[in-house]
Design an enzyme around this catalytic site. Structure first.
Site, PDB file in Angstrom:
ATOM      1  N   THR A  18       0.485  -1.235   0.212  1.00 55.33           N
ATOM      2  CA  THR A  18       0.383  -0.235   0.100  1.00 55.33           C
ATOM      3  C   THR A  18       0.643   1.343   0.353  1.00 55.33           C
ATOM      4  O   THR A  18       1.505   1.184   0.439  1.00 55.33           O
ATOM      5  CB  THR A  18      -0.425   0.150   0.908  1.00 55.33           C
ATOM      6  OG1 THR A  18       0.372  -0.354   2.388  1.00 55.33           O
ATOM      7  CG2 THR A  18      -2.111  -1.513   1.065  1.00 55.33           C
ATOM      8  N   ARG A  40      11.427   5.335  -0.078  1.00 57.95           N
ATOM      9  CA  ARG A  40      10.742   4.290  -0.498  1.00 57.95           C
ATOM     10  C   ARG A  40      11.452   3.400  -1.015  1.00 57.95           C
ATOM     11  O   ARG A  40      11.419   2.924  -2.709  1.00 57.95           O
ATOM     12  CB  ARG A  40       9.106   4.542  -2.179  1.00 57.95           C
ATOM     13  CG  ARG A  40       8.651   3.195  -2.045  1.00 57.95           C
ATOM     14  CD  ARG A  40       7.448   2.773  -0.741  1.00 57.95           C
ATOM     15  NE  ARG A  40       6.990   2.099  -0.851  1.00 57.95           N
ATOM     16  CZ  ARG A  40       6.317   1.010  -0.362  1.00 57.95           C
ATOM     17  NH1 ARG A  40       6.561   0.701   0.964  1.00 57.95           N
ATOM     18  NH2 ARG A  40       5.530  -0.087  -0.560  1.00 57.95           N
ATOM     19  N   CYS A  57       4.052  -7.276   5.822  1.00 60.07           N
ATOM     20  CA  CYS A  57       5.403  -6.167   5.074  1.00 60.07           C
ATOM     21  C   CYS A  57       4.811  -5.964   4.634  1.00 60.07           C
ATOM     22  O   CYS A  57       4.508  -5.417   3.692  1.00 60.07           O
ATOM     23  CB  CYS A  57       7.106  -7.433   5.670  1.00 60.07           C
ATOM     24  SG  CYS A  57       8.034  -6.344   5.248  1.00 60.07           S
ATOM     25  N   TRP A  58       5.733  -4.011   5.291  1.00 62.12           N
ATOM     26  CA  TRP A  58       5.308  -2.874   5.073  1.00 62.12           C
ATOM     27  C   TRP A  58       6.687  -2.477   3.442  1.00 62.12           C
ATOM     28  O   TRP A  58       6.802  -1.472   2.701  1.00 62.12           O
ATOM     29  CB  TRP A  58       4.964  -1.526   5.259  1.00 62.12           C
ATOM     30  CG  TRP A  58       4.057  -0.520   4.511  1.00 62.12           C
ATOM     31  CD1 TRP A  58       3.629  -0.067   3.715  1.00 62.12           C
ATOM     32  CD2 TRP A  58       4.118   1.011   4.339  1.00 62.12           C
ATOM     33  NE1 TRP A  58       3.545   1.308   3.052  1.00 62.12           N
ATOM     34  CE2 TRP A  58       4.106   1.612   3.954  1.00 62.12           C
ATOM     35  CE3 TRP A  58       5.474   1.831   6.446  1.00 62.12           C
ATOM     36  CZ2 TRP A  58       4.138   2.926   3.394  1.00 62.12           C
ATOM     37  CZ3 TRP A  58       5.416   2.935   5.869  1.00 62.12           C
ATOM     38  CH2 TRP A  58       5.226   3.615   5.322  1.00 62.12           C
ATOM     39  N   ASP A  59       7.489  -3.349   3.380  1.00 62.90           N
ATOM     40  CA  ASP A  59       9.198  -2.803   2.721  1.00 62.90           C
ATOM     41  C   ASP A  59       9.372  -1.214   3.404  1.00 62.90           C
ATOM     42  O   ASP A  59       9.650  -0.715   2.303  1.00 62.90           O
ATOM     43  CB  ASP A  59       8.462  -3.062   1.350  1.00 62.90           C
ATOM     44  CG  ASP A  59       7.868  -4.746   0.956  1.00 62.90           C
ATOM     45  OD1 ASP A  59       7.869  -5.055   1.426  1.00 62.90           O
ATOM     46  OD2 ASP A  59       6.692  -4.390   0.632  1.00 62.90           O
TER      47      ASP A  59
END
Lengths: 586, 108
Positions: free
Chosen positions: A222, A337, B46-48
């Site tokens: 997400t 990110r 997991c959101w990495d």
């Protein structure tokens, strides 16, 4: 740890009661700034942060940031008013709370400069000014953004309780006097008694299913932090706080299959959005709405319309970049990110030779980006006395992002400091505490023979329901009255079945409360979506049965759930234009 | 399967009450197994964000892209300096790139 300390019986659960002057629920961006501001206003105040994760890497900025999207370069002729005008235009003319937005803007630059003083590297231009990458965007090397804010909060003397998940506000005689929760690692029941409470729990992710979601590997692919589940909103909803603009959902255009930032590419590096035919989508098809500078929901909806009309896939054209620019771009991405750089490597993509594919995200409720959240007054007090909100939790003023959430955290702290001077800490009502303790730990105490539902099962049911019936990505964000009614009926069914949730350990217990919180947010969200019988922000809010804007709904949509009856009241508040001019022009 | 722990390298942060990856994970996902080695209890969640990978003092954690999304095998390895971070990225074709920059302090 969470397996080891899971209590097996209510009598085993210790209760820890902490008294404080200011309680900050959620130690993210806004929460850290709130704590720092409160301590700098009055170092003798006891300031306590309740943090579900660990403050050094919690919340939306856990991985870092590559830009601060709002900074006012006064030497370029920008002012707080011009920022608010731009923000208003970015949400199609609003309505927005211009009073809130202006007060944030007035202390925005100072808040950003504080970050630099604490050690955040901000990129400069040759004149020594913060380097712009867009009109109000400045570039940062923000890999350490979150640890920097957290360390400052602790250095100022805020007491941090890590791994304590908030579950409900502590209410007494109609005002908020703290919050309750449980230790995710130590299994204790926590009661924080506070003269003033500031909710900075972030927004709500995971109300909707994301399109990469599957059981084994990519459920949390997400854009928004998936551990921000809307607990602050939910606690407010359960206590009867007024919520605003939940229907103005934030949906962003992101890189396809891996939620990477697109503004970094399109705004920061001038890579244009192109369709499968090589047409420059915004420039050629959306010139009438502002082209490349069109409002954010237009920039989201345009690529999705290309897909629907047979001109997808859609890309940001990175092939205009040379090797050096492509490396700089990926360095920026590593700050925000990092795994997106890994994703590109895992596809073997050389971005100078092939463009990066983009797509819409799942919808989020995030008051730092759109207008959703608590209705607050100018001091950031919610409609519950003693309860303040800031950042993603506070509604009405979109496009706050990192700088605006910092500024608003500080404003909420000022409001809280002023408020607490006139109140006393009451004795906690033992009946309230024991009721909450029982509610919180019940899913752990069902016993081995219990035939119930896991938090993951309920979460997945909710997310698919919302996706299909309340305008998720599988439906290209579209909805109608009948589907919303279906969604609402089923959310109510899920709420009635939370009594069957069981947890095998403390981590599971946290997940159980997260789904309970998401359900309460979803319930009110659907009421908001039902009320706005028009389409004001296509993509963010698309009603197939009411495809045009209705001038009579040029106002805020508000809701309040009665804590004793559960009845939801939906009503409006008028929009007040403070900054003159065409609202759609930034 | 986002965080992949090298069981040879992981020492469970020895005397620490909680290993650093467990301390820092924003999703409460990293924890110690019965073998005193760290593992991710729910890889799907997991959101990495790579917080665990950055925090690991012995470089035992690698963040992987779930195979559902990315091909086998690319790597991204962060090295934390005092005020810098250095990343090594290896793509599926074996191309190696390095990125090094300041992550703390004013840029004047």
């Amino acid at each position: 740890m969470s397996e080891r300390n899971a209590p097996k019986d209510f009598s085993e659960i210790p209760t820890e009661i902490i008294e404080t002057d200011i309680l900050v629920v959620g130690g993210g961006n806004a929460g850290c700034f709130a704590a720092i501001e409160a301590k700098s206003k009055d170092p003798s105040l006891r300031v306590t942060i309740m943090e579900k994760a660990h403050i050094s890497r919690s919340g939306a900025t856990a991985a870092g940031m590559d830009a601060i999207n709002t900074y006012i370069r006064t030497d370029k002729g920008e002012t707080p008013e011009s920022l608010v005008k731009w923000s208003r235009a970015q949400v199609g003319g609003g309505p927005i709370r211009e009073d809130l937005a202006l007060s944030n803007a007035e202390i925005l630059n100072e808040s950003v400069e504080m970050l630099e003083d604490w050690g955040l590297p901000i990129v400069k231009d040759e004149d020594g000014h913060y380097k712009l990458r867009g009109r109000f965007d400045i570039s940062i090397q923000g890999e350490q953004l979150k640890p920097i804010m957290a360390e400052k909060a602790m250095e100022m003397g805020a007491k941090v309780y890590n791994r304590v998940a908030a579950t409900n506000l502590l209410m007494q005689d109609g005002r908020c006097v703290g919050a309750m929760g449980f230790g995710v690692r130590d299994g204790k029941f926590y009661v924080f008694k506070a003269k003033a409470t500031i909710v900075t729990t972030g927004g709500a992710c995971g109300i909707y299913k994301n399109y990469t979601s599957d059981y084994s590997g990519a459920h949390h692919q997400t854009w928004m932090c998936p551990f921000n589940v809307g607990t602050g909103y939910a606690m407010g909803i359960r206590a009867g706080a007024e919520m605003t603009s939940l229907e103005q959902r934030w949906v962003a255009v992101r890189t396809k299959d891996f939620s990477g930032p697109v503004d970094t590419l399109s705004v920061g590096y001038g890579c244009l959005i192109t369709n499968a035919r090589g047409e420059k989508v915004l420039r050629e098809r959306y010139a009438h709405l502002g082209g490349d500078k069109a409002p954010r929901f237009v920039r989201l909806n345009a690529p999705m319309m290309e897909w629907l009309e047979g001109r997808g896939p859609v890309y940001v054209d990175t092939t205009v970049l040379d090797e050096e620019e492509a490396k700089d771009l990926r360095e920026d991405l590593l700050n925000e990110r990092p795994t997106f750089v890994l994703f590109l490597a895992s596809r073997g993509i050389d971005i100078t030779k092939e463009p990066v594919e983009i797509y819409g995200s799942d919808p989020y409720i995030v008051g730092g980006h759109t207008g959703s959240g608590f209705w607050v007054d100018i001091k950031r007090m919610t409609t519950i006395p003693g309860l303040f909100a800031a950042g993603e939790a506070a509604g009405g003023s979109p496009n706050k992002f990192v700088g605006g959430c910092a500024a608003e955290g500080r404003l909420a702290a000022r409001g809280a400091v002023e408020y607490l001077a006139s109140v006393q800490l009451p004795e906690a009502d033992p009946a309230i505490l024991s009721r909450e303790k029982e509610r919180v730990f019940a899913p752990l105490m069902r016993g081995p023979a219990f035939d119930g539902i896991t938090p993951v099962e309920m979460e997945e049911r909710l997310q698919r329901l919302m996706d299909e019936y309340a305008g998720g990505i599988s439906q290209f964000y579209r909805m109608n009255e009948e589907r919303l009614d279906y969604a609402l009926n089923n959310v109510k069914m899920l709420q009635s079945q939370t009594q069957y949730l069981f947890a095998k350990d403390l981590h599971d217990l946290m997940n159980a409360h997260e789904v309970v919180d998401r359900l309460d947010v979803a319930e009110l969200l659907i009421h908001h979506l039902k009320f706005r019988k028009e389409t004001r922000w296509p993509g963010w809010q698309t009603r197939m049965d009411y495809p045009e804007p209705n001038p009579e709904l040029d106002c805020f949509v508000e809701s309040r759930r009665d804590p004793s009856t559960g009845a939801v009241e939906v009503f409006t508040r008028p929009y007040e234009q403070l900054i003159p001019g065409d609202r759609t022009q930034g | 399967m986002p965080p992949k722990v090298d069981k040879e390298k992981c020492d469970g942060c020895k005397a620490q009450q909680e290993p650093l990856c467990e301390q820092v994970c924003p999703g409460d996902l990293m924890t110690l197994g019965e073998d005193k080695k760290a593992y991710c209890r729910m890889p799907r969640d997991c959101w990495d964000c790579m917080s665990c990978t950055k925090a690991c003092p012995v470089g035992a954690i690698e963040t992987r892209i779930p195979y559902q999304l990315g091909y086998h095998l690319a790597k991204l390895i962060p090295m934390m300096g005092t005020n810098t971070i250095t990343w090594t990225c290896i793509d599926i074709n074996g191309k190696v790139e390095r990125f090094r920059y300041v992550n703390r302090g004013r840029l004047d």
